[in-house]
Design an enzyme around this catalytic site. Structure first.
Site, mmCIF file in Angstrom:
data_model
loop_
_atom_site.group_PDB
_atom_site.id
_atom_site.type_symbol
_atom_site.label_atom_id
_atom_site.label_comp_id
_atom_site.label_asym_id
_atom_site.label_seq_id
_atom_site.Cartn_x
_atom_site.Cartn_y
_atom_site.Cartn_z
ATOM 1 C CG ASP A 142 14.499 28.726 10.872
ATOM 2 O OD1 ASP A 142 14.951 27.669 11.161
ATOM 3 O OD2 ASP A 142 14.210 29.562 11.575
ATOM 4 C CG ASP A 178 17.330 28.508 13.795
ATOM 5 O OD1 ASP A 178 16.679 29.547 13.631
ATOM 6 O OD2 ASP A 178 17.033 27.461 13.639
ATOM 7 C CG ASP A 184 15.412 33.098 12.847
ATOM 8 O OD1 ASP A 184 15.081 34.070 11.832
ATOM 9 O OD2 ASP A 184 14.598 32.608 13.527
HETATM 10 P P1 8GT Z 1 13.003 24.074 11.985
HETATM 11 O O1 8GT Z 1 13.728 25.304 11.830
HETATM 12 O O2 8GT Z 1 13.441 22.931 11.345
HETATM 13 O O3 8GT Z 1 11.463 24.313 11.726
HETATM 14 O O4 8GT Z 1 13.237 23.618 13.397
HETATM 15 P P2 8GT Z 1 13.960 24.362 14.634
HETATM 16 O O5 8GT Z 1 15.312 24.825 14.380
HETATM 17 O O6 8GT Z 1 13.835 23.468 15.928
HETATM 18 O O7 8GT Z 1 12.919 25.529 14.969
HETATM 19 P P3 8GT Z 1 13.035 27.080 14.986
HETATM 20 O O8 8GT Z 1 11.649 27.347 14.870
HETATM 21 O O9 8GT Z 1 13.847 27.454 14.005
HETATM 22 O O10 8GT Z 1 13.676 27.445 16.551
HETATM 23 C C1 8GT Z 1 14.915 26.847 17.038
HETATM 24 C C2 8GT Z 1 14.816 26.913 18.628
HETATM 25 O O11 8GT Z 1 14.886 28.239 18.796
HETATM 26 C C3 8GT Z 1 13.465 26.339 19.061
HETATM 27 O O12 8GT Z 1 14.052 25.378 20.025
HETATM 28 C C4 8GT Z 1 13.009 27.331 19.752
HETATM 29 O O13 8GT Z 1 12.508 27.175 21.010
HETATM 30 C C5 8GT Z 1 14.072 28.362 19.985
HETATM 31 N N1 8GT Z 1 13.290 29.907 19.874
HETATM 32 C C6 8GT Z 1 12.801 30.485 18.951
HETATM 33 N N2 8GT Z 1 12.422 31.840 19.584
HETATM 34 C C7 8GT Z 1 13.058 31.874 20.690
HETATM 35 C C8 8GT Z 1 13.229 33.170 21.405
HETATM 36 O O14 8GT Z 1 12.883 34.056 21.321
HETATM 37 N N3 8GT Z 1 14.006 32.584 22.585
HETATM 38 C C9 8GT Z 1 14.634 31.474 22.830
HETATM 39 N N4 8GT Z 1 15.434 31.369 23.841
HETATM 40 N N5 8GT Z 1 14.414 30.568 21.974
HETATM 41 C C10 8GT Z 1 13.548 30.779 20.797
HETATM 42 O O15 8GT Z 1 12.287 29.941 17.994
HETATM 43 MN MN MN Z 2 15.323 26.175 12.806
#
Ligand code: 8GT
Ligand code: MN
Length: 489
Positions: free
Chosen positions: A327, A329, A437
């Site tokens: 995704d 973020d 997100d």
């Molecule tokens: P990806 O998107 O390529 O799979 O990898 P990512 O970007 O590292 O993972 P992600 O699932 O998109 O999450 C991004 C970061 O946000 C992660 O470090 C995760 O720990 C953090 N994160 C959540 N949910 C929440 C939350 O509710 N609170 C906080 N503080 N961090 C969160 O995914």
């Molecule tokens: Mn992500």
């Protein structure tokens, strides 16, 4: 009792050097030689040992901790180190110089130990690197410098799959253990070729080591292969691959006999899951950097339109420099405290009005909902306003980028449904669905939010554990507290 001096000379090995030599005193007490037979051959070794003895050098028959100079011929530093370790029964590493035979022959010619030059050293550089890395790897992932260059992808893929399987089986503890092991291997500067190189590394438990051994010796882990073939794992992966479906829901469906996407009917799904199923193929196809940049441009425009001065920062995997992600973020804030209030609904309705949203849900504390089922306390949950969305990213926003096309080609269809929709001949669409997100934080908490949302999940977990255990501090995405100080409000 043999006099010390004589005993020394006898042990210097002269087993094969002849009776005359054993009595010659050592002229260089600081130098104790050992000649490695491997590749040198027994007869040449005997000859060189005798020569050494004649020139007044102590030459040991056996390798021991007394040895100061190891002389080798045609060996790599790595090989020699492994061989010597096995000879001292794995009791750590010797500090002896590992030298090419050229140092020995030059010393014989000079009649004394010559100065050790770089060219005499046995791949000293490479060996030191391995030693330093292998033995100085800190146990908290957040203390290690890990680049995107993973030299051990075959091993970390195997461990990550077992971590995923543990997480899908509600065994988070085991999942974390496998993720920690994988993270240690990711941080190594070179590929691991033998188990001995792993000695002294943290976070490698018996189970992980068995998997690593299997892969190193047989090219694959039988446990990983069996897991991949398991019907339960396959079904859980397909079902949790639907946006909005967590382990609990997938397990319930499996109990009801639902193991594939074709068995699901839209009516029984909630809104998020319907969007997840509809865009299953797109949402399981990695998002490229070019696509992330295209989404960023859209969000930037939305933010600037609804609240001039507000700021948008890319977070998550793309902030860490990853080439693809599941995704995209973003963290939104405003430099004046309080001005961020109400920003999220405005951004969302701007995006919606421009046709960029296929699905969105804005919540507080939504991390728990993402996991679906009964709320589980999660170490990284926070109270920021958050929007889970599925973007409709127009083709022209990402066209003409090599990277985007490369990423799309690499991706495989993830399900029968995906394949079916391709067969239906819908043709290439002018857009793709992307999970996005958005998180809003007040500027006073921005630094903590940025740190907490940059990831990876394991890094964040380790950072909080390190703060708590080693620094007596509590870190969250909102603040950092010193546990030793009392706060009064
Ligand atoms: P990806 O998107 O390529 O799979 O990898 P990512 O970007 O590292 O993972 P992600 O699932 O998109 O999450 C991004 C970061 O946000 C992660 O470090 C995760 O720990 C953090 N994160 C959540 N949910 C929440 C939350 O509710 N609170 C906080 N503080 N961090 C969160 O995914
Ligand atoms: Mn992500």
């Amino acid at each position: 009792m043999v006099p010390l001096k004589r005993r020394k000379v006898v042990s210097s090995g002269a087993g094969s050097t002849g009776s005359d030599d054993v009595t010659s005193p050592s002229r260089f007490p600081q130098v104790v030689l050992f000649l490695l037979e491997r590749k040198m051959g027994a007869s040449r070794r005997a000859f060189l040992s005798q020569l050494g003895g004649k020139n007044g050098f102590q030459v040991e028959e056996q390798f021991s901790e007394r040895v100061t100079h190891v002389v080798c011929e045609n060996n790599s530093g790595e090989e020699v180190r492994r061989r010597l370790e096995s000879q001292v029964g794995g009791r750590g590493r010797s500090a002896a110089h590992l030298l090419d035979v050229s140092w020995f022959t030059e010393s014989m010619r000079a009649g004394r130990p010559v100065e050790i030059l770089d060219r005499h050293k046995l791949q000293e550089q490479q060996m030191n690197e391995v030693e330093v890395e292998a033995f100085s790897t800190p146990s908290y992932a957040c203390q290690r410098r890990t680049t995107l260059d993973n030299h051990n992808a075959v091993l970390t893929d195997a461990l990550s799959l077992l971590a995923e399987n543990a997480e899908l089986s509600d065994e988070d503890g085991r999942g974390v253990a496998f993720r920690r092991a994988a993270a240690v291997l990711k941080s190594l500067p070179e590929p691991v070729t033998g188990l001995t190189q792993l000695r002294g590394l943290p976070c490698l438990g018996g189970h992980s080591l068995r998997v690593i051994k299997d892969v190193l010796e047989n090219g694959a882990s039988s446990e990983v292969e069996a897991t991949k073939q398991s019907e339960r794992f396959k079904a859980l992966k397909v079902l949790t691959g639907i946006f909005g479906v967590g382990v609990k829901t997938a397990e319930r469906w499996i109990r009801e006999g639902i193991v594939s996407l074709q068995q699901l009917s839209e009516q029984t799904l909630n809104r998020a899951q319907q969007a997840g199923l509809r865009h299953y193929e797109d949402l399981n196809r990695p998002v490229t950097r070019a696509e992330a940049a295209a989404v960023a441009a859209v969000v930037e425009e939305a933010v600037a339109s609804v609240l001039p001065g507000a700021r948008m920062t890319l977070i998550g995997g793309f902030r860490r420099g990853k080439l693809t992600g599941h995704d995209v973020d973003f963290l939104l804030t405003h430099p004046e405290e309080g001005r961020e209030a109400g920003l999220m609904p405005k951004v969302v309705s701007w995006l919606d009005s421009q046709g960029f949203l296929l699905y969105q849900k804005t919540t507080r504390n939504s991390y728990l909902e993402a996991k679906d089922g009964p709320a589980r306390p999660s170490s990284n949950m926070d109270r920021f306003e958050r929007c889970f969305s599925v973007f409709k990213l127009p083709e022209e926003a990402r066209r003409g980028d090599e990277e985007a096309r490369g990423g799309a080609e690499e991706a495989e269809p993830c399900s029968g449904l995906a394949a079916a929709s391709q067969v239906k001949g819908e043709g290439p669409r002018p857009w793709r669905a992307v999970r996005v997100d958005l998180v809003v934080s007040p500027i006073s908490q921005f630094a903590f939010a940025l740190l907490g949302w940059t990831g990876s999940k394991l890094f964040e977990r380790e950072l909080r554990r390190w703060a708590g255990h080693e620094k007596a501090m509590s870190l969250s995405s909102h603040a950092l507290y010193d546990n030793k100080q009392v706060f009064y409000e």
